[in-house]
Design a protein around this motif. Sequence first.
Motif, PDB file in Angstrom:
ATOM      1  N   SER A 214       0.815  -1.223   0.000  1.00 43.98           N
ATOM      2  CA  SER A 214       0.000   0.000   0.000  1.00 43.98           C
ATOM      3  C   SER A 214       0.841   1.263   0.000  1.00 43.98           C
ATOM      4  CB  SER A 214      -0.936  -0.004   1.215  1.00 43.98           C
ATOM      5  OG  SER A 214      -0.187  -0.010   2.422  1.00 43.98           O
ATOM      6  N   VAL A 219       0.301   2.801  -5.042  1.00 40.00           N
ATOM      7  CA  VAL A 219      -1.096   3.240  -5.121  1.00 40.00           C
ATOM      8  C   VAL A 219      -1.267   4.175  -6.296  1.00 40.00           C
ATOM      9  CG1 VAL A 219      -2.909   4.552  -3.965  1.00 40.00           C
ATOM     10  CG2 VAL A 219      -1.507   2.959  -2.657  1.00 40.00           C
ATOM     11  N   HIS A 260      -4.647  -6.170   4.915  1.00 38.03           N
ATOM     12  CA  HIS A 260      -5.069  -5.305   3.801  1.00 38.03           C
ATOM     13  C   HIS A 260      -6.343  -4.535   4.163  1.00 38.03           C
ATOM     14  CE1 HIS A 260      -2.021  -6.284   1.016  1.00 38.03           C
ATOM     15  NE2 HIS A 260      -2.477  -7.454   0.612  1.00 38.03           N
ATOM     16  N   TRP A 264      -6.467  -0.567   4.272  1.00 40.71           N
ATOM     17  CA  TRP A 264      -7.427   0.137   3.415  1.00 40.71           C
ATOM     18  C   TRP A 264      -8.143   1.212   4.218  1.00 40.71           C
ATOM     19  CZ3 TRP A 264     -11.502  -2.880  -0.002  1.00 40.71           C
ATOM     20  CH2 TRP A 264     -12.099  -1.991  -0.902  1.00 40.71           C
ATOM     21  N   MET A 291      -6.500  -1.009  -3.522  1.00 38.27           N
ATOM     22  CA  MET A 291      -6.705  -2.010  -2.492  1.00 38.27           C
ATOM     23  C   MET A 291      -7.561  -3.167  -2.994  1.00 38.27           C
ATOM     24  SD  MET A 291      -4.754  -0.964  -0.185  1.00 38.27           S
ATOM     25  CE  MET A 291      -5.080  -2.345   0.899  1.00 38.27           C
TER      26      MET A 291
END
Length: 318
Positions: A214, A219, A260, A264, A291
């Motif tokens: 992430s 991203v 995750h 998120w 995500m």
Amino acid sequence: MRTARSSLYTVQASPSGTTYVIKVPARGDDAVDTEPPLDAETQFAALRRAHGWYRDDGDASVSRPVALLEDVGAVVMEHVPGPTVGQAVHRAPVHPRAAARAVAAAGRFLREFHRHAEHPGGTVSLGGLAQDVVTADRALLSPVGVRLPTAVRRTLLEIPDVAVPAGRVLLHGDYVPNNLVVTDPDRVTMLDPLLVRVGLPEDDAARFLAIVSSDTAFVAGVAGPPIRWLRRHLESQFRLAYGETAAHPAILELRLLQQHVLRWRRRREFSTLTQYPTLMNARARVIDSHMRTVLRESGHRLARSLRTSRPRGRVAAG
């Protein structure tokens, strides 16, 4: 430097020139993806314990504890010069080889760290781990209007509630790229172990992988195949360096799915743009897309591991 979890002061001793870091733990950080900061005494004890494991090891090291300042609630440790693994990961699009070597070093270090921290193993319910992810989805994602991808939820609900062998270790507790300093292209020095909870070794590994996956560099580049390939390459380098274990491969994917979910929610809320609703909404859309991608990838690996291992038992409740 001030962070959400501590205030850090750098001082240089005279005449030796040795540099030290004074860390004052903060209170009140209730982020969903981290545990509350520990007091200085507990952190100092953990640092001393971990440093003792590596005192005579020339290939691995932990930041050297220097003193506990009880009156001000601070820990003094020797400064470790160099970039963090987190910085190497963030620069991966420009310096991919350095990032790959850094995350591989982090994987090797974690494997050795867990050997020092081993506790008697046992079993764990795959269905119970799947239910942890389902619960996190409902509690953390649903309230902000997003959900796990449908295929991932379906896989989770089909997992048999069967006990499989699992290891246990005294967890680092916050094994993230920014707590590792690259002191050589293939060597890292560890910072800030917590060592307060015995759990699945996959918890430490999943935390590291979720932070890498992430990172803002990935991203922002979700639409670009080269950047997506680079992210997957770094993830695989860490996994390969950490190595295979005797545990069921689904355990890591289930713990990674949970991490995750936590990341998120954290990435959606933690930003300097909170006072700008339009920019925050645009940012959320990019994060949501990324995500969902990493969750689908983990879901595919989970389904594959279940097909290969064929555990049998009662299906987990939804």
